[in-house]
Design a protein around this motif. Sequence first.
Motif, PDB file in Angstrom:
ATOM      1  N   UNK A   6      44.110  61.546  37.593  1.00 54.89           N
ATOM      2  CA  UNK A   6      43.063  60.665  36.670  1.00 54.89           C
ATOM      3  C   UNK A   6      42.574  59.478  37.592  1.00 54.89           C
ATOM      4  N   UNK A   7      41.225  58.964  37.017  1.00 57.95           N
ATOM      5  CA  UNK A   7      40.520  57.980  37.734  1.00 57.95           C
ATOM      6  C   UNK A   7      41.314  56.752  37.010  1.00 57.95           C
ATOM      7  N   UNK A   8      40.881  55.645  37.686  1.00 59.34           N
ATOM      8  CA  UNK A   8      41.214  54.193  37.249  1.00 59.34           C
ATOM      9  C   UNK A   8      40.393  53.540  37.938  1.00 59.34           C
ATOM     10  N   UNK A   9      39.774  52.424  37.418  1.00 56.38           N
ATOM     11  CA  UNK A   9      38.859  51.565  38.448  1.00 56.38           C
ATOM     12  C   UNK A   9      39.467  50.961  39.577  1.00 56.38           C
ATOM     13  N   UNK A  10      40.854  50.554  39.282  1.00 52.82           N
ATOM     14  CA  UNK A  10      41.846  49.758  40.419  1.00 52.82           C
ATOM     15  C   UNK A  10      42.434  50.732  41.445  1.00 52.82           C
ATOM     16  N   UNK A  11      42.179  51.929  41.039  1.00 56.87           N
ATOM     17  CA  UNK A  11      43.070  52.936  41.569  1.00 56.87           C
ATOM     18  C   UNK A  11      43.072  52.693  43.303  1.00 56.87           C
ATOM     19  N   UNK A  12      41.917  52.525  43.760  1.00 54.60           N
ATOM     20  CA  UNK A  12      41.867  52.157  45.367  1.00 54.60           C
ATOM     21  C   UNK A  12      42.640  51.130  45.699  1.00 54.60           C
ATOM     22  N   UNK A  27      48.110  30.747  37.139  1.00 49.27           N
ATOM     23  CA  UNK A  27      47.018  31.907  37.515  1.00 49.27           C
ATOM     24  C   UNK A  27      46.927  33.019  36.860  1.00 49.27           C
ATOM     25  N   UNK A  28      45.949  33.702  36.498  1.00 47.90           N
ATOM     26  CA  UNK A  28      45.710  34.813  35.461  1.00 47.90           C
ATOM     27  C   UNK A  28      46.274  35.857  36.104  1.00 47.90           C
ATOM     28  N   UNK A  29      47.030  36.732  35.375  1.00 44.96           N
ATOM     29  CA  UNK A  29      47.669  37.813  35.625  1.00 44.96           C
ATOM     30  C   UNK A  29      47.187  39.198  35.313  1.00 44.96           C
ATOM     31  N   UNK A  30      45.977  39.500  35.977  1.00 41.41           N
ATOM     32  CA  UNK A  30      45.212  40.404  35.617  1.00 41.41           C
ATOM     33  C   UNK A  30      45.818  42.082  35.737  1.00 41.41           C
ATOM     34  N   UNK A  31      46.373  42.215  36.941  1.00 45.00           N
ATOM     35  CA  UNK A  31      47.266  43.534  37.139  1.00 45.00           C
ATOM     36  C   UNK A  31      48.350  43.860  36.180  1.00 45.00           C
ATOM     37  N   UNK A  32      48.935  42.815  35.648  1.00 46.78           N
ATOM     38  CA  UNK A  32      50.052  42.733  34.705  1.00 46.78           C
ATOM     39  C   UNK A  32      49.512  43.098  33.414  1.00 46.78           C
ATOM     40  N   UNK A  33      48.566  42.222  32.809  1.00 51.91           N
ATOM     41  CA  UNK A  33      47.829  42.486  31.503  1.00 51.91           C
ATOM     42  C   UNK A  33      47.242  43.994  31.480  1.00 51.91           C
ATOM     43  N   UNK A  34      46.602  44.573  32.272  1.00 59.02           N
ATOM     44  CA  UNK A  34      46.212  45.977  32.543  1.00 59.02           C
ATOM     45  C   UNK A  34      47.141  46.720  32.200  1.00 59.02           C
ATOM     46  N   UNK A  35      48.364  46.917  33.178  1.00 56.78           N
ATOM     47  CA  UNK A  35      49.558  47.427  33.178  1.00 56.78           C
ATOM     48  C   UNK A  35      50.176  47.456  31.577  1.00 56.78           C
ATOM     49  N   UNK A  36      50.083  46.170  30.978  1.00 59.78           N
ATOM     50  CA  UNK A  36      50.941  46.101  29.840  1.00 59.78           C
ATOM     51  C   UNK A  36      50.159  46.656  28.852  1.00 59.78           C
TER      52      UNK A  36
END
Length: 274
Positions: free
Chosen positions: A156-162, A220-229
Amino acid sequence: MTVISIDPELCTNCEICVEICPMSIILPSKEGGTPYSPEDAATYCAKCGHCEVFCPEGAISTLFDSTYYQLQDDEFPSIPTSEIGKYMVMRRSIRSYKDESVDKSKIEAILDISRYAPSGMNKQPVQWTIVHDPEEVKKITGLSIDWMRDVVASEGEHPLKSLMPGLISTYEMGVDPICRGAPHLVIAHTPAENPTGYTDSIIALSWFELAAQAFEVGTCWAGFLAIAATSYKPLMDELELPQGHVVQYSMMFGYPEHRVNGIPGREPAIVTWK
Ligand SMILES: Cc1cc2nc3c(=O)[nH]c(=O)nc-3n(C[C@H](O)[C@H](O)[C@H](O)COP(=O)(O)O)c2cc1C
């Protein structure tokens, strides 16, 4: 059921309460006397307490559960505009933390300020999960990396995949690219169906980070975590949110390892005046 009581002895009929009530449930008296709130007001009242705090005579008491506090004249804060501006613009995202825990009482003091952040219709839907145990933060980082491994392995595609292979290899080299080695996390969550839950959470977290700075706590905002969660079941299970709640956003925090010595440049405000 009526929701406020207006003392006719104190009321001067200035009608500020009528003017400022966001739900228009305080009405002027037809006979030019004390304003009143109709019997069915409770259905619409946002419990914002504005009638109470804006009344210059102290004539209004709310009948709902409230913790109104009357400010005395010498208690009004007078922060010069230059100081409040400097305080706000010197906030920085902190990505290196001391190996030192922030006391729960200090975190509670920060949350006690953050709970005053505005929310849609004053519904105050934001609830907090504080991950206080640094080992649990590490576990959450590990689960976020597992989510990335799944995304990378999938078709699948994901905007953060790269970005993910780099983050995974950083993690595998012993560096935490998700929670930056912070000792604690704050996770704002609301019932999934709340229409302003996301916006309310972002505002409340913004208050959290500004208030935290006054306690020498960095965030610090935890963006990766927020998306994963929001999508990775093992991580969602680990967070054990109340039934029906979703993670709206997350932030890491702790004592900063390094001092901020200046204010970086930012784009000028792009404004259209009409
Ligand atoms: C929604 C959002 C998500 C973010 N996610 C991360 C993140 O996952 N990791 C990180 O190190 N910084 C993250 N940041 C911090 C930004 O990179 C940072 O705010 C920006 O570079 C400006 O720096 P400053 O906060 O010091 O002004 C995030 C910020 C926002 C507003």
